[in-house]
Design an enzyme around this catalytic site. Structure first.
Site, mmCIF file in Angstrom:
data_model
loop_
_atom_site.group_PDB
_atom_site.id
_atom_site.type_symbol
_atom_site.label_atom_id
_atom_site.label_comp_id
_atom_site.label_asym_id
_atom_site.label_seq_id
_atom_site.Cartn_x
_atom_site.Cartn_y
_atom_site.Cartn_z
ATOM 1 N N ASP A 72 0.875 -1.168 0.000
ATOM 2 C CA ASP A 72 0.000 0.000 0.000
ATOM 3 C C ASP A 72 0.909 1.213 0.000
ATOM 4 O O ASP A 72 1.835 1.307 0.812
ATOM 5 C CB ASP A 72 -0.931 0.025 1.213
ATOM 6 N N ASP A 158 4.232 10.080 -10.166
ATOM 7 C CA ASP A 158 5.646 10.167 -10.572
ATOM 8 C C ASP A 158 5.986 11.455 -11.327
ATOM 9 O O ASP A 158 7.040 12.051 -11.069
ATOM 10 C CB ASP A 158 6.039 8.954 -11.427
#
Length: 200
Positions: A72, A158
């Site tokens: 997670d 990202d």
């Protein structure tokens, strides 16, 4: 030996495979959820990354009888008191809509000065074995939130993440190997390598 990764994210599976290869561990066959008989996936209603990682890993092991690894992870922004955090994948409402999540976060942080744009990618990996043995590992990757997307690689946040240790490149501008060597998930997975090597 089969190892279930409680995910259908092929990029996470590839990252785990590279970590194992780097550690010289062979004989581990990584399975995704699509490779096993379907089961009711649990609701990820934990308050922490640790809670959700264990929820997924325990459910996978119980349903399949296989050693199960679950991750997670998310982005914790200092200015937002650690949010999106466990809500990272569904920050904009839907689950896994990277573009909408990035747009919302950029909007929320639009007027925040650079000195208050610190953040960290966090990953917690839980490994649950058929014996009942459980292991947990946490990795963090510090950086700052950019004001616009940069780079075409990676996924999730990202393109918005500028790591402290990447010579001015966003996470999405790093090669997979460069990202593995620095990333939150790579750090967490590396801590579980000794355990995996024992039963591989």
């Amino acid at each position: 030996m089969d190892l279930l990764l409680a995910s259908n994210n092929k990029k996470k599976a590839a990252e785990l495979q590279r970590v194992l290869d780097r550690a010289g561990i062979s004989g581990v066959n990584i399975l995704l959820l699509s490779d096993v008989d379907p089961y009711d996936e649990p609701v990820e209603d934990g308050r922490t990354f640790e809670d959700n990682a264990f929820i997924k890993a325990r459910a996978g092991m119980k349903a399949t009888g296989l050693p199960t690894l679950a991750d997670d992870s998310g982005l914790a922004v200092d200015e937002l008191a650690g949010m999106p955090g466990v809500l990272s994948a569904r920050w904009s409402g839907g689950h896994g809509d990277d573009e909408a999540n990035n747009d919302l976060l950029l909007g929320q942080m639009a007027h925040v000065p650079d000195e208050r744009r610190g953040c960290a990618f966090v990953s917690v990996c839980a490994l649950v074995l058929p014996s009942g043995e459980e292991h947990i590992a946490r990795g963090e990757w510090r950086g700052m939130l950019l004001r616009e997307r940069r780079g075409e690689g990676g996924f999730g946040y990202d393109p918005l993440f500028l790591p402290d240790d990447a010579e001015g490149r966003s996470s999405a501008e790093l090669s997979p190997e460069e990202k593995d060597a620095r990333s939150h998930r790579g750090k967490a997975l590396a801590q579980l390598v000794p355990v995996i090597s024992q039963f591989a």
